[in-house]
Design a protein around this motif. Structure first.
Motif, PDB file in Angstrom:
ATOM      1  N   GLN A 169       0.825  -1.212   0.000  1.00 16.46           N
ATOM      2  CA  GLN A 169       0.000   0.000   0.000  1.00 16.46           C
ATOM      3  C   GLN A 169       0.860   1.263   0.000  1.00 16.46           C
ATOM      4  O   GLN A 169       0.630   2.168  -0.789  1.00 16.46           O
ATOM      5  N   VAL A 170       1.847   1.297   0.889  1.00 18.87           N
ATOM      6  CA  VAL A 170       2.578   2.565   1.012  1.00 18.87           C
ATOM      7  C   VAL A 170       3.606   2.759  -0.087  1.00 18.87           C
ATOM      8  O   VAL A 170       3.874   3.888  -0.498  1.00 18.87           O
ATOM      9  N   ILE A 171       4.192   1.695  -0.593  1.00 15.96           N
ATOM     10  CA  ILE A 171       5.263   1.864  -1.585  1.00 15.96           C
ATOM     11  C   ILE A 171       4.732   1.829  -3.013  1.00 15.96           C
ATOM     12  O   ILE A 171       5.076   2.670  -3.834  1.00 15.96           O
ATOM     13  N   ARG A 172       3.882   0.877  -3.299  1.00 13.89           N
ATOM     14  CA  ARG A 172       3.354   0.832  -4.659  1.00 13.89           C
ATOM     15  C   ARG A 172       2.068   1.644  -4.822  1.00 13.89           C
ATOM     16  O   ARG A 172       1.977   2.507  -5.698  1.00 13.89           O
ATOM     17  N   GLU A 173       1.087   1.331  -3.987  1.00 16.60           N
ATOM     18  CA  GLU A 173      -0.244   1.882  -4.233  1.00 16.60           C
ATOM     19  C   GLU A 173      -0.266   3.398  -4.045  1.00 16.60           C
ATOM     20  O   GLU A 173      -0.765   4.131  -4.888  1.00 16.60           O
ATOM     21  N   GLU A 174       0.315   3.852  -2.944  1.00 16.66           N
ATOM     22  CA  GLU A 174       0.242   5.278  -2.633  1.00 16.66           C
ATOM     23  C   GLU A 174       1.261   6.085  -3.427  1.00 16.66           C
ATOM     24  O   GLU A 174       1.004   7.218  -3.809  1.00 16.66           O
ATOM     25  N   ARG A 175       2.408   5.474  -3.717  1.00 12.79           N
ATOM     26  CA  ARG A 175       3.492   6.251  -4.310  1.00 12.79           C
ATOM     27  C   ARG A 175       3.966   5.757  -5.674  1.00 12.79           C
ATOM     28  O   ARG A 175       4.751   6.450  -6.330  1.00 12.79           O
ATOM     29  N   GLY A 228      12.753  10.964  -1.848  1.00 10.45           N
ATOM     30  CA  GLY A 228      11.860  10.147  -2.659  1.00 10.45           C
ATOM     31  C   GLY A 228      11.386  10.945  -3.864  1.00 10.45           C
ATOM     32  O   GLY A 228      12.106  11.791  -4.398  1.00 10.45           O
ATOM     33  N   LYS A 229      10.177  10.668  -4.270  1.00 11.51           N
ATOM     34  CA  LYS A 229       9.638  11.343  -5.448  1.00 11.51           C
ATOM     35  C   LYS A 229       9.453  12.831  -5.177  1.00 11.51           C
ATOM     36  O   LYS A 229       9.121  13.235  -4.055  1.00 11.51           O
ATOM     37  N   THR A 230       9.632  13.616  -6.196  1.00 13.11           N
ATOM     38  CA  THR A 230       9.419  15.054  -6.094  1.00 13.11           C
ATOM     39  C   THR A 230       7.939  15.357  -6.315  1.00 13.11           C
ATOM     40  O   THR A 230       7.202  14.513  -6.854  1.00 13.11           O
ATOM     41  N   PRO A 231       7.496  16.561  -5.933  1.00 14.75           N
ATOM     42  CA  PRO A 231       6.097  16.923  -6.207  1.00 14.75           C
ATOM     43  C   PRO A 231       5.755  16.752  -7.686  1.00 14.75           C
ATOM     44  O   PRO A 231       4.656  16.340  -8.041  1.00 14.75           O
ATOM     45  N   LYS A 232       6.728  17.044  -8.534  1.00 20.86           N
ATOM     46  CA  LYS A 232       6.470  16.893  -9.967  1.00 20.86           C
ATOM     47  C   LYS A 232       6.250  15.421 -10.312  1.00 20.86           C
ATOM     48  O   LYS A 232       5.333  15.066 -11.067  1.00 20.86           O
ATOM     49  N   LEU A 272      -0.862  15.328   1.429  1.00 18.05           N
ATOM     50  CA  LEU A 272      -0.040  15.965   2.456  1.00 18.05           C
ATOM     51  C   LEU A 272       0.566  14.907   3.385  1.00 18.05           C
ATOM     52  O   LEU A 272       1.749  14.951   3.721  1.00 18.05           O
ATOM     53  N   LYS A 273      -0.257  13.944   3.736  1.00 19.12           N
ATOM     54  CA  LYS A 273       0.197  12.869   4.614  1.00 19.12           C
ATOM     55  C   LYS A 273       1.357  12.098   3.960  1.00 19.12           C
ATOM     56  O   LYS A 273       2.334  11.736   4.610  1.00 19.12           O
ATOM     57  N   THR A 274       1.215  11.867   2.657  1.00 20.16           N
ATOM     58  CA  THR A 274       2.272  11.158   1.928  1.00 20.16           C
ATOM     59  C   THR A 274       3.582  11.932   2.015  1.00 20.16           C
ATOM     60  O   THR A 274       4.639  11.364   2.309  1.00 20.16           O
TER      61      THR A 274
END
Lengths: 482, 536
Positions: free
Chosen positions: B306-312, B473-477, B499-501
């Motif tokens: 969930q946190v690594i694939r699904e959310e991000r 990690g990933k940038t906003p872009k 925001l939580k992410t």
């Protein structure tokens, strides 16, 4: 949930099914007309959706609920937009049921469902596995959860997703491509398909071209169009197997799916005949074993045709451990460490003509001294093996060999039907061609009628230079930087 | 008088014979099935952990050679080609397969019920009791296996390489530490006499368990009797002395092995440590439920996924394990018949871009640490139990699996069997038990990591980790956030859900792995699996 399937994983699945035993209530019938031990019930709704039900009551409370979409990478007709069918397989799990983000998946989980899907050239297959008691819904505390049938109908008929979700999933697909990128076989397949189908969408892998996968986040509109075109009741089939009653399933399907609007599906243009022989060498940056594909264009799948029936035995005739060609290469000459059909027989069980691919794994230590001559030698042997089939009927024991192969085919078929999920998947795979619930009997019947001369005729027609594409792969050290 | 004596002797013999035979017959366990096809599996309780040091691969070669080295009369052997001919009309499943694990070697066949007697006479009995182990076949199988290790395992499957490297590394220094197929050097040393010795030592009726998908006494007795003579015709091969199988030691602190592949376009991450729990322990079940929540294999239900694939959207999947899972990545559910008395907890982060590897190494550690610190809520435990029940449908999907689990039950000494007690055990798991098991068995202080990446970035990765460099990690872009320009400055518009992410990303980024450079080794893929020891 939902790991996506690439080409070779399906091959593995086929292998897995073949070694598992079924739980069937009946003895194996002697006559092929009754090989499939369960009745197949079918109803077509007014919007064109076929509902096919197999009742297997001895699998208590098991429900295999499958939706077959008759679109895969074969339907990706636009240049630069490959991989959309597979992407959609991902998107469908993101359905916002009742407008709530993530609600579909959340509800399926709370019901208790193992939910997954795979994509192939011709089709996409969604196959949640759950308890029969979840079909129509379930009470959880004070809450009434919708059933699997309601949730599935909702995501296929009225998929709710947005551009953000779309873009997140493109990241997962890119990750999936990366997983496969150390497989030399992905690169080999990409080149093979490109050469074999220059003018047809079979020319690219299901996952799409790397450049297209990278650019996918910008293809939102194309993706929406793909869904709108192909996710239609007339282009889908429900296949439900398990501890269910057909009449009850029909009634519920009618209620849940009837508002799904049909739309005619544009046919995919036929591929032009192959202009072979073609051959290409792929260099690989890591020190892997050399490998080669020798592929021949095959006929399309037609359940009752002699050629299709013969295709069912082709792997056994050419690349099984009892096949003369296999024994010669792996055991006598020991020039290959493995020889098989890449993609298995499924590779040419297709809407349009695809390929039988001899996939030979070679030895590094023989390649080192011999180089390209080693490839040539194995290719000549494979060509000779195919050539020998043209005289198959002249062997004195030809009839006996064919009889043995038919017997093996029947037992393998039976062994594959090992669970409701396996039954549903195999039924869907073959049902799609003519939408005929009698498909197993037809196919087994036509295999049973094969004669030695049919082998000769098939080989003469298809194992010809014009139908041939060869890909070789070998280690190529990176050039020193200047 | 003489006659009398002889008669007494005969009577005694007659009395003794059934006992003698009973002592030499293998145990047979059954699954009731009405299928027209029979599943038969034979487990020999010896696998690669029994390989003598320096001959890694002997158990594997013995298993393969039993099937491919011919059997019967040495002057007129039934070769592997003839075996294929005999079994061909009975279906693909009639040709025996072998799976060699650390502790067991398991042979499987599926045959039509009506050919059982024929099959026993022509295949099963002579195959097991009169093997020939032809040396030409040994040479061929060895050559193929070496090619598999040198080419496929080292260079072609980045994910499998990482999984196997961690498996070896966790057990470094013990008899579990090498591939079940063997090592390059070990395989080169395997001689035909050694194969015969391995057979003589371990392939004995008392060391065999048979499982079959019927309770038909004729078939059960037929199997028992057919395998009674196993191991007796081994010629004058010397017996091997059993090898000690030791529990792996917990490593002190955090250690990283970076494996460099040529031209890898992504990085795979693995981590793990031994746990003293098998499915025979009562603690297994709460720990199992905890792991279903944290990292169920190939299922989007789990937290890591969930946190690594699904959310991000970093990769294709993220999983954890409390038991060894054979033949990943391809299987969706754990295959049966690779039981182990020593298990370990592990995490597998499927390949991510090189740029995010360090960040996700922190993330996986933080996430594990967090679950150890906070445990699971009753709601999370309930959801995991629900998921665990669904998994049962697949674990018990078909006869092959039912028969396979029966054999594993014998290995672990489980009564009732794993599947037989599965649903009741899951129902009985409480949140308290889950959290107690998490606290008791999971930790992040002593971890082995394996990072499989491109050779050209291996050094940089090691330096980044050792220097605790910030790893974003990933940038906003990259998260596809919208932005707007205000007075020449770009502002990201962060939706509430995102925001939580981003906040959690900052926590991951700031997390310190604190791994000194001396705990990081860099090796090349081509060094792997050469010997039983990890390359230094």
């Amino acid at each position: 949930m939902r790991p996506k399937t690439l080409v070779r994983q399906f091959g593995i699945l086929g292998m897995l099914l073949a070694v598992t035993a079924p739980v069937l209530a009946e003895r194996p019938p002697a006559a092929p007309a009754k090989v499939f031990p369960y009745a197949i019930h079918k109803k077509t709704l007014a919007n064109g959706l076929d509902v096919v039900v197999v009742e297997t009551p001895e699998f208590k409370n098991v429900l295999s609920y499958n939706t077959l979409v008759m679109a895969g990478s074969r339907n990706e007709l636009e240049k630069g937009k490959t991989g959309l069918a597979h992407l959609f397989e991902h998107i469908l799990f993101r359905h916002a049921y009742n407008g709530q983000a993530g609600a579909y998946q959340d509800l399926m989980e709370r019901l208790g469902t193992h939910n997954n899907a795979w994509t192939w050239f011709d089709i996409t297959f969604y196959h949640p596995l759950t308890f029969t008691s979840n079909l129509a819904g379930r009470t959880l505390g004070a809450e009434q959860l919708p059933g699997v049938i309601e949730l599935e109908a909702s995501r296929f008929a009225a998929l709710d997703f947005n551009e953000k979700i779309f873009k997140t999933e493109t990241g997962a697909v890119l990750g999936e491509y990366r997983n496969s990128s150390t497989f030399p076989t992905l690169r080999m397949s990409e080149r093979l398909l490109a050469l074999a189908f220059p003018d047809h969408p079979y020319g690219h892998e299901t996952i799409g071209y790397y450049e297209d996968v990278v650019a996918m986040p910008d293809h939102y509109e194309a993706a929406r169009a793909f869904y709108d075109t192909y996710y239609r009741p007339n282009n889908c089939v429900l296949v439900i197997a398990g501890d269910v009653k057909a009449d009850e399933v029909f009634a519920q399907a009618e209620a849940r799916y009837r508002d799904w609007q049909p739309k005619p599906v544009k046919p995919v243009p036929e591929a032009a005949p192959l202009q072979g022989p073609k051959r290409e060498q792929v260099g690989w940056p890591a020190d892997v074993a050399p490998r080669l594909y020798v592929a021949y264009r095959q006929p399309r799948f037609e359940t009752a045709s002699v050629e299709t029936a013969l295709g069912q035995l082709l792997a056994e005739l050419l690349v099984s451990r009892s096949a003369p060609l296999y024994k010669k290469l792996r055991f006598e000459k020991q020039t290959v460490s493995e020889l098989a059909f890449g993609e298995g027989t499924q590779g040419f069980e297709s809407f349009d003509p695809r390929l039988a691919i001899f996939d030979a794994q070679l030895f590094k230590e023989q390649y080192a001294p011999k180089g390209a001559a080693y490839f040539d030698e194995v290719i000549r042997d494979i060509e000779q093996g195919a050539e020998d089939l043209k005289q198959f009927s002249r062997q004195k024991d030809a009839k006996q060999i064919l009889q043995t192969l038919k017997s093996k085919y029947r037992y393998d078929f039976l062994a594959a039907m090992s669970s409701p999920a396996a039954i549903a998947q195999i039924l869907a795979w073959y049902y799609r061609f003519e939408r005929n619930p009698e498909v197993f009997e037809k196919l087994l019947g036509s295999v049973e009628r094969l004669q030695p001369k049919d082998v000769d005729a098939f080989a003469r027609k298809y194992f010809v230079p014009q139908n041939q594409v060869i890909i070789t792969l070998a280690y190529q050290a990176a050039k020193a930087e200047k | 008088m003489v006659n009398m004596q002889r008669r007494v002797l005969l009577v005694l013999l007659a009395l003794a014979l059934p006992f003698a035979l009973a002592a030499q017959q293998p145990k047979v366990v059954t699954v009731d099935s009405s299928s027209p096809l029979l599943k038969v599996k034979v487990t020999v309780k010896a696998g690669s952990a029994a390989d003598p040091a320096g001959q890694e691969g002997l158990a594997y070669m013995t298993g393969r050679l039993l099937l491919e080295g011919g059997y019967g009369d040495p002057k007129k052997p039934v070769t592997k080609e003839q075996l294929a001919e005999i079994t061909r009309p009975w279906g693909e499943g009639a040709y025996p397969q072998v799976l060699v694990g650390k502790e067991t070697s398991t042979f499987s066949v599926t045959i039509p019920r009506e050919v059982f007697t024929d099959y026993v006479a022509r295949v099963l009995r002579p195959l097991f009791t009169e093997p020939l182990f032809a040396s030409t076949e040994l040479d061929r199988v060895r050559k193929e296996t070496l090619e598999e290790i040198r080419s496929a395992l080292r260079f072609q499957r980045i994910e499998l390489l990482g999984l196997l490297a961690l498996d070896n590394d966790i057990h470094n220094g013990t008899s579990y530490a090498h591939l079940t197929e063997g090592t390059v050097r070990g395989l080169e040393q395997v001689k035909p006499e050694a194969v015969r010795s391995f057979y003589r030592t371990w392939y004995r009726p008392e060391n065999l368990t048979v499982a079959v998908s019927t309770q038909d006494a004729v078939i059960v007795n037929g199997l028992r009797e057919a395998l009674a003579g196993v191991g007796q015709r081994a010629g004058d091969a010397a017996a091997l002395s059993p090898r000690a199988v030791e529990a792996p030691a917990l490593v002190a602190g955090r250690h990283v092995t970076i494996i460099g592949l040529p031209k890898a376009i992504a990085t795979g991450l693995h981590a793990g440590f031994p746990i003293p729990v098998t499915r025979a322990d009562p603690d297994f079940w709460p720990l199992y439920v905890a792991n279903v929540w944290f990292g169920t294999h190939r299922d989007s239900f789990s937290h890591l996924y969930q946190v690594i694939r699904e959310e991000r959207g970093y990769n294709y999947g993220d999983y954890s394990y409390i038991e060894y899972f054979e033949a990943r990545p391809m299987y969706m559910f754990p295959p049966t018949n690779s039981p182990r008395r020593y298990q370990y907890f592990s995490i597998w982060i499927r390949t991510v871009s090189h740029d995010h590897a360090h960040h996700l190494m922190k993330a996986l550690t933080w996430e594990l640490e967090n679950v150890v610190r906070n445990g699971l809520t009753p709601e999370q435990v309930e959801a995991a139990k629900n998921m665990a029940r669904v998994l049962y449908l697949s674990l018990a999907e078909n006869v092959d699996r039912l028969v396979g689990y029966k054999l594993d039950d014998e290995f672990y000494g489980l009564t009732p069997g794993y599947l037989d007690q599965y649903l009741a055990r899951i129902d009985a798991v409480t949140p308290e038990a889950v959290n107690a098991a998490i606290r008791k068995y999971l930790q992040t202080e002593n971890l082995r990591y394996v990072v499989v990446t491109d050779q050209s970035v291996a050094d940089k990765r090691a330096d980044d980790i050792a220097n605790n460099r910030s790893a974003s990690g990933k940038t906003p872009k990259q998260y596809q956030l919208d932005s707007e320009q205000r007075e020449g400055v770009q502002y990201w518009l962060v939706p509430e859900g995102r925001l939580k992410t981003l906040q959690q990303d900052a926590v991951w980024e700031a997390y310190r792995l604190d791994i000194p450079r001396s705990n990081i080794r860099i090796i090349k893929a081509e060094q792997m699996f050469e010997t039983a020891a990890m390359p230094q």
